[in-house]
Design an enzyme around this catalytic site. Structure first.
Site, PDB file in Angstrom:
ATOM      1  N   ARG A 198       5.286  -5.860 -31.585  1.00 55.72           N
ATOM      2  CA  ARG A 198       4.029  -6.301 -32.184  1.00 55.72           C
ATOM      3  C   ARG A 198       3.163  -7.014 -31.150  1.00 55.72           C
ATOM      4  O   ARG A 198       1.948  -6.789 -31.068  1.00 55.72           O
ATOM      5  CB  ARG A 198       4.331  -7.215 -33.366  1.00 55.72           C
ATOM      6  CG  ARG A 198       5.090  -6.492 -34.478  1.00 55.72           C
ATOM      7  CD  ARG A 198       5.829  -7.431 -35.394  1.00 55.72           C
ATOM      8  NE  ARG A 198       4.921  -8.282 -36.141  1.00 55.72           N
ATOM      9  CZ  ARG A 198       5.311  -9.378 -36.774  1.00 55.72           C
ATOM     10  NH1 ARG A 198       6.574  -9.765 -36.756  1.00 55.72           N
ATOM     11  NH2 ARG A 198       4.440 -10.098 -37.430  1.00 55.72           N
TER      12      ARG A 198
ATOM     13  N   ILE B 141      15.973  -7.541 -36.904  1.00 52.88           N
ATOM     14  CA  ILE B 141      14.598  -7.030 -36.862  1.00 52.88           C
ATOM     15  C   ILE B 141      13.764  -7.947 -37.760  1.00 52.88           C
ATOM     16  O   ILE B 141      14.301  -8.632 -38.627  1.00 52.88           O
ATOM     17  CB  ILE B 141      14.480  -5.544 -37.287  1.00 52.88           C
ATOM     18  CG1 ILE B 141      15.100  -5.286 -38.659  1.00 52.88           C
ATOM     19  CG2 ILE B 141      15.086  -4.639 -36.227  1.00 52.88           C
ATOM     20  CD1 ILE B 141      14.952  -3.840 -39.136  1.00 52.88           C
ATOM     21  N   ASP B 142      12.481  -7.970 -37.528  1.00 56.08           N
ATOM     22  CA  ASP B 142      11.584  -8.866 -38.251  1.00 56.08           C
ATOM     23  C   ASP B 142      11.571  -8.585 -39.754  1.00 56.08           C
ATOM     24  O   ASP B 142      11.831  -7.470 -40.198  1.00 56.08           O
ATOM     25  CB  ASP B 142      10.158  -8.736 -37.714  1.00 56.08           C
ATOM     26  CG  ASP B 142       9.996  -9.242 -36.292  1.00 56.08           C
ATOM     27  OD1 ASP B 142      10.833 -10.060 -35.860  1.00 56.08           O
ATOM     28  OD2 ASP B 142       9.043  -8.814 -35.624  1.00 56.08           O
ATOM     29  N   LYS B 143      11.215  -9.588 -40.518  1.00 51.33           N
ATOM     30  CA  LYS B 143      11.130  -9.493 -41.972  1.00 51.33           C
ATOM     31  C   LYS B 143      10.250  -8.321 -42.403  1.00 51.33           C
ATOM     32  O   LYS B 143      10.597  -7.584 -43.323  1.00 51.33           O
ATOM     33  CB  LYS B 143      10.568 -10.807 -42.536  1.00 51.33           C
ATOM     34  CG  LYS B 143      10.291 -10.790 -44.020  1.00 51.33           C
ATOM     35  CD  LYS B 143       9.637 -12.070 -44.475  1.00 51.33           C
ATOM     36  CE  LYS B 143       9.243 -11.985 -45.928  1.00 51.33           C
ATOM     37  NZ  LYS B 143       8.526 -13.186 -46.374  1.00 51.33           N
TER      38      LYS B 143
END
Length: 193
Positions: free
Chosen positions: A177, A76-78
């Site tokens: 996003r 998953i993204d930062k």
């Protein structure tokens, strides 16, 4: 003839970083990754990653992901928090990857988005590829892209925001996003989209 190169030692250093482990057995663990932590080393993030912390916590991690991504089955993204499944054995890694590939394991996300989403449920079925305007971003594009399908359900509406339950049927970079921004409901607090 097959030439097998010698094993390469990982250059990633274990780091004692506190982990929020919600489940662990001899084959896998489930960790709640906090916002701001990168999953594995990459340019600009060589230390303080989840992998650095996992190497300090576990003696063995699956090697299928290579020396930079030991045990990492999915990411998953930062700037996103959430649960990640980490494989300790190669067998667990193969079986978990198969479940994600065959869609027998599902991922559910919760997102607060800007604006009031009108439809109670929705499906965004639009391809995602690298943005032609900003190479760091992904975008809905129809050339050099890959299929991306995002389903959402409104859980609660607020004055200027909406809480959504989101499921992705594909796993594209920045998918939620990107898709939410495309329908003019960007994820709250997301500076990129």
């Amino acid at each position: 003839d097959v030439i097998i190169p010698p094993a390469v030692k990982s250059k990633i250093k274990p780091e004692k970083i506190k982990l929020n482990i919600v489940y662990e057995d001899r084959n896998l663990l489930v960790v709640n990754k906090p916002v701001g932590m990168v999953v594995h080393p990459a340019p600009g993030s060589k230390s303080k990653t989840l992998v650095n912390a996992l190497l300090a916590h576990c003696k063995n991690l699956s090697g299928i992901g290579g020396i930079l991504k030991p045990g990492i089955v999915h990411r998953i993204d930062k700037d996103v928090s959430g649960l990640l499944v980490v494989a300790k054995t190669d067998r667990a890694h193969r079986e978990l990857a198969e479940q994600f590939r065959e869609k027998t394991a599902s991922r559910v996300y919760y997102a607060v988005v800007k604006g009031v989403v009108q439809l109670d449920n929705g499906i965004i079925d639009l391809p995602i590829g690298r943005s032609i305007r900003d190479r760091k971003k992904m975008a809905v594009v129809f050339e050099r892209s890959r299929e991306a399908l995002t389903k959402y359900k409104v859980l609660e509406r607020f004055t200027d925001y909406t809480l959504l339950k989101v499921q992705i049927k594909t796993g594209r970079k920045h998918q939620i996003r990107c898709h939410m921004s495309y329908i003019h409901h960007p994820v709250a607090g997301d500076k990129m989209y």
